[in-house]
Design a protein around this motif. Structure first.
Motif, PDB file in Angstrom:
ATOM      1  N   HIS A  76     -27.346  25.834 -59.287  1.00 37.22           N
ATOM      2  CA  HIS A  76     -28.022  27.131 -59.218  1.00 37.22           C
ATOM      3  C   HIS A  76     -28.825  27.403 -60.492  1.00 37.22           C
ATOM      4  O   HIS A  76     -29.928  27.974 -60.427  1.00 37.22           O
ATOM      5  N   MET A  93     -39.242  27.934 -47.698  1.00 28.97           N
ATOM      6  CA  MET A  93     -37.791  28.026 -47.871  1.00 28.97           C
ATOM      7  C   MET A  93     -37.410  28.043 -49.345  1.00 28.97           C
ATOM      8  O   MET A  93     -36.432  28.693 -49.736  1.00 28.97           O
ATOM      9  N   SER A 136     -29.828  26.944 -52.054  1.00 28.01           N
ATOM     10  CA  SER A 136     -29.742  27.882 -50.938  1.00 28.01           C
ATOM     11  C   SER A 136     -28.838  27.339 -49.836  1.00 28.01           C
ATOM     12  O   SER A 136     -28.051  28.076 -49.231  1.00 28.01           O
ATOM     13  N   ARG A 158     -38.218  31.732 -50.477  1.00 28.54           N
ATOM     14  CA  ARG A 158     -37.492  32.855 -49.878  1.00 28.54           C
ATOM     15  C   ARG A 158     -36.066  32.547 -49.454  1.00 28.54           C
ATOM     16  O   ARG A 158     -35.339  33.438 -49.024  1.00 28.54           O
ATOM     17  N   GLY A 159     -35.653  31.305 -49.572  1.00 30.98           N
ATOM     18  CA  GLY A 159     -34.340  30.926 -49.072  1.00 30.98           C
ATOM     19  C   GLY A 159     -34.433  30.404 -47.648  1.00 30.98           C
ATOM     20  O   GLY A 159     -35.396  30.699 -46.929  1.00 30.98           O
ATOM     21  N   ARG A 180     -34.321  24.032 -55.168  1.00 32.93           N
ATOM     22  CA  ARG A 180     -34.098  25.431 -54.789  1.00 32.93           C
ATOM     23  C   ARG A 180     -33.512  25.524 -53.381  1.00 32.93           C
ATOM     24  O   ARG A 180     -32.645  26.369 -53.102  1.00 32.93           O
ATOM     25  N   ILE A 181     -33.957  24.661 -52.487  1.00 29.89           N
ATOM     26  CA  ILE A 181     -33.436  24.675 -51.115  1.00 29.89           C
ATOM     27  C   ILE A 181     -31.998  24.177 -51.086  1.00 29.89           C
ATOM     28  O   ILE A 181     -31.151  24.721 -50.359  1.00 29.89           O
ATOM     29  N   GLU A 188     -32.815  31.114 -44.934  1.00 38.13           N
ATOM     30  CA  GLU A 188     -32.794  32.113 -43.872  1.00 38.13           C
ATOM     31  C   GLU A 188     -33.860  33.193 -44.051  1.00 38.13           C
ATOM     32  O   GLU A 188     -33.998  34.068 -43.198  1.00 38.13           O
ATOM     33  N   GLY A 189     -34.583  33.134 -45.162  1.00 38.53           N
ATOM     34  CA  GLY A 189     -35.509  34.220 -45.472  1.00 38.53           C
ATOM     35  C   GLY A 189     -36.900  34.060 -44.898  1.00 38.53           C
ATOM     36  O   GLY A 189     -37.773  34.901 -45.153  1.00 38.53           O
ATOM     37  N   ASN A 210     -25.092  27.885 -50.065  1.00 34.98           N
ATOM     38  CA  ASN A 210     -24.635  29.251 -49.811  1.00 34.98           C
ATOM     39  C   ASN A 210     -24.482  29.553 -48.329  1.00 34.98           C
ATOM     40  O   ASN A 210     -24.101  30.664 -47.962  1.00 34.98           O
ATOM     41  N   ARG A 211     -24.802  28.584 -47.484  1.00 35.42           N
ATOM     42  CA  ARG A 211     -24.757  28.825 -46.038  1.00 35.42           C
ATOM     43  C   ARG A 211     -23.331  28.640 -45.517  1.00 35.42           C
ATOM     44  O   ARG A 211     -22.767  27.549 -45.611  1.00 35.42           O
TER      45      ARG A 211
END
Length: 234
Positions: free
Chosen positions: A176, A26, A123, A29-30, A119-120, A32-33, A126-127
Motif C-alpha cells: 500500500h 482502475m 486495491s 479509482r480502484g 495500485r491495482i 470497484e470505482g 482489499n477485495r
C-alpha cells in the motif's frame, strides 16, 4: 493478409485497448470505482460486447492485468532469491524481506503501466471476494519460499499464527505504501516532495524488517496464548 488474420489482429488490438483503459481507470479509482461502461467508452468501444468476449467481466479484467505484469515480477523474485541462496543468506531476515519488497519498488520506477499495476494490486487485496486464482497471480515460487523461510525464523520467538499474520500485514502495508508512491509519481499537481525512490525503498525495507522482528509484548503473548492454546492458558 487473410480475412481471418485481419480479424485476429483487430481482436488483439481491441483487447489491448480495453485492457489499457481498464488498467488506467482502475488504478485511478480502484477496482470497484469504475464501471464497465466507462472502461468500454475509454477504449473506444460502442458496446460492452467486446469486453465481455475478451474478459468475461470485471474479475477477468483484473486477472488479465495481473497476468500482464506478473512475469517481470516473478523473474525478479527468482533472481533475488537465487542471489541470496548463492550467498548463503537464506536465514537473514533482511535479505528475505528484500525479495518481497524490492521487485515492487523497482517495477514502480519503470513507468505508468507498472505503477498502475501496483495500485491495482493494492486495491485487489482489499477485495473481500478475492479469488484464489487472483492471489495465485500475485505469488510465485520464489516469493513463497522467501515467505516460508521468514515465517520459520519468526516462529522461533512467537506462535506460528502470529508470525503468519505479521508477515501478511507487513507485506500488505509495504504494497500500500508503494501504491501511494505510485499515485504520487503520476499526480500532475502534487506539492509533496517525496524522498528519492532508492532511499524510500531502503527505508521501507528497514520498516518491514522492524515490523517482522519486533518483540512480542507481554499482553500480546497473553492474548495469543488464550487464542491459540486456550487449554494451556486456563
Amino acid at each position: 493478409m487473410s480475412e481471418r488474420a485481419a480479424a485476429g489482429g483487430r481482436g488483439a488490438g481491441t483487447r489491448q485497448r480495453i485492457l489499457d483503459a481498464a488498467e488506467r481507470l482502475m488504478a485511478e479509482r480502484g477496482i470497484e470505482g469504475v464501471s464497465l461502461n466507462e472502461i468500454n467508452s475509454a477504449a473506444g468501444q460502442r458496446s460492452t460486447a467486446s469486453l465481455h468476449y475478451h474478459f468475461g467481466g470485471r474479475d477477468g479484467l483484473v486477472r488479465a492485468i495481473m497476468q500482464r505484469h506478473g512475469p517481470w515480477l516473478r523473474d525478479r523474485h527468482e533472481e533475488l532469491y537465487a542471489e541470496l541462496a548463492r550467498g548463503g543468506r537464506e536465514a537473514e531476515v533482511r535479505a528475505l524481506t528484500e525479495v518481497i519488497v524490492l521487485p515492487l519498488a523497482e517495477y514502480l520506477a519503470l513507468g505508468p503501466s507498472p505503477r498502475a499495476a501496483i495500485r491495482i494490486w493494492a486495491s485487489a487485496l482489499n477485495r473481500p471476494q478475492l479469488a484464489v486464482e487472483e492471489v495465485q497471480h500475485l505469488v510465485d515460487p520464489a516469493l513463497t519460499e522467501a515467505s516460508r523461510r521468514l515465517i520459520a525464523l519468526m516462529e522461533a520467538v512467537m506462535p506460528r499464527e502470529l508470525a503468519v499474520e505479521r508477515l501478511f500485514l507487513a507485506s500488505q502495508s509495504a504494497l500500500h505504501l508503494l501504491a501511494d508512491r505510485a499515485a504520487l509519481e503520476d499526480a500532475p499537481d502534487s506539492r509533496r516532495r517525496p524522498l528519492p525512490l532508492p532511499l524510500m525503498t531502503a527505508n521501507l525495507v528497514d520498516m518491514t524488517v522492524a515490523a517482522l522482528t519486533a518483540p512480542v509484548g507481554e499482553e500480546t503473548a497473553r492474548i495469543a496464548a488464550a487464542v491459540f492454546d486456550p487449554a494451556a492458558s486456563a
